[in-house]
Design a protein around this motif. Structure first.
Motif, PDB file in Angstrom:
ATOM      1  N   PHE A 269       0.850  -1.195   0.000  1.00  0.00           N
ATOM      2  CA  PHE A 269       0.000   0.000   0.000  1.00  0.00           C
ATOM      3  C   PHE A 269       0.884   1.243   0.000  1.00  0.00           C
ATOM      4  N   ALA A 270       0.802   1.998  -1.089  1.00  0.00           N
ATOM      5  CA  ALA A 270       1.626   3.201  -1.208  1.00  0.00           C
ATOM      6  C   ALA A 270       1.082   4.313  -0.325  1.00  0.00           C
ATOM      7  N   HIS A 271       1.999   5.000   0.330  1.00  0.00           N
ATOM      8  CA  HIS A 271       1.764   6.224   1.119  1.00  0.00           C
ATOM      9  C   HIS A 271       1.357   5.930   2.556  1.00  0.00           C
ATOM     10  N   ALA A 272       0.082   5.635   2.823  1.00  0.00           N
ATOM     11  CA  ALA A 272      -0.367   5.318   4.188  1.00  0.00           C
ATOM     12  C   ALA A 272       0.078   6.391   5.181  1.00  0.00           C
ATOM     13  N   VAL A 273      -0.030   7.644   4.768  1.00  0.00           N
ATOM     14  CA  VAL A 273       0.471   8.769   5.561  1.00  0.00           C
ATOM     15  C   VAL A 273      -0.444   9.066   6.754  1.00  0.00           C
ATOM     16  N   HIS A 274      -1.740   8.849   6.584  1.00  0.00           N
ATOM     17  CA  HIS A 274      -2.714   9.300   7.586  1.00  0.00           C
ATOM     18  C   HIS A 274      -3.476   8.120   8.212  1.00  0.00           C
ATOM     19  N   LEU A 275      -2.774   7.068   8.569  1.00  0.00           N
ATOM     20  CA  LEU A 275      -3.437   5.893   9.134  1.00  0.00           C
ATOM     21  C   LEU A 275      -3.929   6.147  10.548  1.00  0.00           C
ATOM     22  N   GLU A 276      -5.121   5.616  10.843  1.00  0.00           N
ATOM     23  CA  GLU A 276      -5.620   5.603  12.216  1.00  0.00           C
ATOM     24  C   GLU A 276      -4.920   4.479  12.988  1.00  0.00           C
ATOM     25  N   GLN A 277      -4.981   4.557  14.324  1.00  0.00           N
ATOM     26  CA  GLN A 277      -4.329   3.559  15.171  1.00  0.00           C
ATOM     27  C   GLN A 277      -4.782   2.141  14.820  1.00  0.00           C
ATOM     28  N   GLU A 278      -6.111   1.954  14.674  1.00  0.00           N
ATOM     29  CA  GLU A 278      -6.610   0.608  14.394  1.00  0.00           C
ATOM     30  C   GLU A 278      -6.187   0.125  13.005  1.00  0.00           C
ATOM     31  N   GLU A 279      -5.963   1.055  12.083  1.00  0.00           N
ATOM     32  CA  GLU A 279      -5.482   0.662  10.755  1.00  0.00           C
ATOM     33  C   GLU A 279      -4.027   0.192  10.822  1.00  0.00           C
ATOM     34  N   CYS A 280      -3.214   0.866  11.616  1.00  0.00           N
ATOM     35  CA  CYS A 280      -1.840   0.404  11.831  1.00  0.00           C
ATOM     36  C   CYS A 280      -1.840  -1.002  12.419  1.00  0.00           C
ATOM     37  N   GLU A 281      -2.701  -1.193  13.402  1.00  0.00           N
ATOM     38  CA  GLU A 281      -2.768  -2.513  14.043  1.00  0.00           C
ATOM     39  C   GLU A 281      -3.185  -3.590  13.047  1.00  0.00           C
ATOM     40  N   ARG A 282      -4.179  -3.274  12.211  1.00  0.00           N
ATOM     41  CA  ARG A 282      -4.665  -4.255  11.252  1.00  0.00           C
ATOM     42  C   ARG A 282      -3.618  -4.575  10.186  1.00  0.00           C
ATOM     43  N   MET A 283      -2.878  -3.559   9.750  1.00  0.00           N
ATOM     44  CA  MET A 283      -1.813  -3.817   8.784  1.00  0.00           C
ATOM     45  C   MET A 283      -0.746  -4.719   9.376  1.00  0.00           C
ATOM     46  N   GLY A 284      -0.416  -4.483  10.637  1.00  0.00           N
ATOM     47  CA  GLY A 284       0.557  -5.351  11.302  1.00  0.00           C
ATOM     48  C   GLY A 284       0.060  -6.779  11.433  1.00  0.00           C
ATOM     49  N   GLU A 285      -1.204  -6.922  11.807  1.00  0.00           N
ATOM     50  CA  GLU A 285      -1.800  -8.260  11.969  1.00  0.00           C
ATOM     51  C   GLU A 285      -1.777  -9.060  10.678  1.00  0.00           C
ATOM     52  N   THR A 286      -2.015  -8.382   9.572  1.00  0.00           N
ATOM     53  CA  THR A 286      -2.129  -9.073   8.280  1.00  0.00           C
ATOM     54  C   THR A 286      -0.806  -9.120   7.522  1.00  0.00           C
ATOM     55  N   ASP A 287       0.263  -8.578   8.123  1.00  0.00           N
ATOM     56  CA  ASP A 287       1.590  -8.537   7.513  1.00  0.00           C
ATOM     57  C   ASP A 287       1.589  -7.780   6.187  1.00  0.00           C
ATOM     58  N   SER A 288       0.707  -6.767   6.080  1.00  0.00           N
ATOM     59  CA  SER A 288       0.664  -5.931   4.894  1.00  0.00           C
ATOM     60  C   SER A 288       1.806  -4.911   4.917  1.00  0.00           C
ATOM     61  N   VAL A 289       2.065  -4.306   3.780  1.00  0.00           N
ATOM     62  CA  VAL A 289       3.283  -3.521   3.564  1.00  0.00           C
ATOM     63  C   VAL A 289       2.948  -2.075   3.219  1.00  0.00           C
ATOM     64  N   ILE A 290       3.798  -1.147   3.679  1.00  0.00           N
ATOM     65  CA  ILE A 290       3.709   0.258   3.301  1.00  0.00           C
ATOM     66  C   ILE A 290       4.884   0.609   2.399  1.00  0.00           C
ATOM     67  N   SER A 291       4.601   1.312   1.298  1.00  0.00           N
ATOM     68  CA  SER A 291       5.653   1.935   0.504  1.00  0.00           C
ATOM     69  C   SER A 291       5.690   3.420   0.857  1.00  0.00           C
TER      70      SER A 291
END
Length: 433
Positions: A269-291
């Motif tokens: 997922f490119a950018h992800a500049v304005h993530l909410e706390q729960e979105e950060c947590e969900r990305m970590g849980e699913t091992d998703s990636v930030i560019s």
């Protein structure tokens, strides 16, 4: 007889994330090093004196005086069709797309135009020392055919995909859920794992895909469990509000993608500049990636990524130039802007950490660290020869530097394409300054 070549110079490469393993264990540096390449792979590496002692007799040795050998740079987010519209004036994301990007991408209905730009784009990557990239095509199937054809000629390890967008764009750039699926499927069958080419399912971003199309993207990921997903996320505050209005039943931007099963270890997922706390947590849980795309985030006025914050959630992060929202093909320029963005938030980006993000960190974020990202034995021999004295100013500053970290920092802050002397792809020189 197996062809072996050795390259002698100072050698620096990343061994791990200094945030996780500590600075001391995160890199290897050989002031007088030898890199041995056989059949496109790294066969040996270490201090020249030691490697020479075990090198087969009569092995050719190429010496680079006053140069530094590094692993090739890895760009985790870039748009090849936007090459010739880079540096377009005056707009933030949504107006920039409508006024500049969409008209430019319309030209890629012509396969000859796509082939010409793809060739120039790949040569520009090589000139800047980028050996692997994750690349957007356009909505046209032919744009990706042209890209992979040119990339395959150069034997570059590339990830690319056809843009899927079936709404909120000009008619000439829209597909349908069915055609987007069919074209993507055909491209996967033709190109995924063909040589060093890999495929990414590519919905542009949530606002330009209907629910039906996002469901089709999820279907492709289910059918081909080793392809990638690339898209955009939380780049711009106006964009986020637009997503909320288009998907009112979802809890937020990331949840739109999550609902259609688009998160996972190969989802970037490119950018992800304005993530909410729960979105950060969900990305970590699913091992998703930030560019992380610093030059683009500054140029389009999108915002500042808090790197330590997202990494604290276990999210893998790579660097992206995001040309043409980004303003340079150079990963060195990208690192320089990443440093400044962290400074604005009172974080320090150590040069060894920056090297990691541009090489091994990029490979890890693309799940390719078993193949590329550093110069460990057995990896594919994608490497650079860098000149720390490439400009008069760099030369003066390097001559006034006391230690490795300082010299590396000078390269990252003052370097650009002029610092790349040679670029090697799978052991073969593909660019020479």
């Amino acid at each position: 007889m197996t062809a072996i070549t050795a390259y002698r110079a100072a050698i620096l490469h990343s061994l791990g994330d200094p945030t996780q393993v500590g600075l001391e264990d995160s890199y290897a540096y050989y002031e007088d090093g030898l890199l041995v390449v056989s059949e496109g792979l790294i066969a040996d590496i270490g201090p020249a004196e030691q490697v020479l002692a075990r090198l087969p007799a009569a092995t050719p040795i190429i010496e680079f005086k006053d140069k530094l050998i590094s692993a090739g740079f890895i760009d985790t987010h870039i748009h090849y069709p936007q090459t010739e519209m880079i540096a377009s004036y005056g707009e933030q994301l949504l107006d920039w797309l409508n006024n500049y990007t969409f008209p430019e991408e319309g030209k890629f209905a012509d396969p000859a135009h796509a082939a010409r730009v793809a060739s120039f784009f790949l040569d520009e990557l090589l000139r800047n020392g980028t050996t692997t990239a994750m690349v957007f095509g356009t909505v046209h199937k032919a744009s990706v055919e042209a890209f992979f054809t040119e990339s395959d000629k150069r034997n570059m390890r590339m990830i690319a995909g056809k843009v899927m967008m079936d709404r909120n764009g000009p008619d000439y750039l829209l597909d349908t859920p069915e055609s987007g699926y069919a074209d993507s499927k055909a491209l996967i069958e033709r190109w995924h794992k063909q040589g060093r080419q890999l495929y990414a399912v590519t919905p542009r971003f949530a606002p330009t895909s209907t629910e039906a199309q996002l469901a089709m993207a999820g279907r492709l990921l289910a059918e081909y469990d080793d392809v990638y997903l690339q898209t955009h996320l939380s780049e711009n505050k106006q964009e986020i509000e637009w997503v909320k209005s288009l998907f009112p039943e979802r809890s937020g931007y990331l949840d739109v993608y999550d609902h259609f099963n688009l998160l996972g270890e190969r989802s970037v997922f490119a950018h992800a500049v304005h993530l909410e706390q729960e979105e950060c947590e969900r990305m970590g849980e699913t091992d998703s990636v930030i560019s992380f795309c610093p030059t683009s985030n500054l140029f389009l006025g999108s915002g500042l990524l808090d790197l330590p914050k997202v990494e604290s959630h276990g999210i893998r992060v790579g660097l992206g130039t995001d040309v043409g929202g980004g303003t340079s093909f150079s990963m060195l320029r990208t690192i320089a802007e990443a440093y400044k963005i962290q400074q604005l938030q009172e974080h320090k980006l150590h040069p060894i950490k920056a090297l990691y993000l541009a090489t091994l960190g990029g490979a890890r974020s693309l799940s390719l660290d078993d193949k590329i990202g550093n110069l460990s034995i057995g990896k594919e021999a994608d490497f650079l020869v860098l000149d720390l004295h490439a400009t008069p100013l760099m030369d003066a500053r390097i001559n006034n530097s006391q230690h490795l970290f300082e010299r590396l920092f000078v390269l990252m802050m003052l370097g650009d394409d002029r610092a790349v002397s040679e670029t090697y792809i799978y052991g073969k020189r593909q660019y020479q300054k």
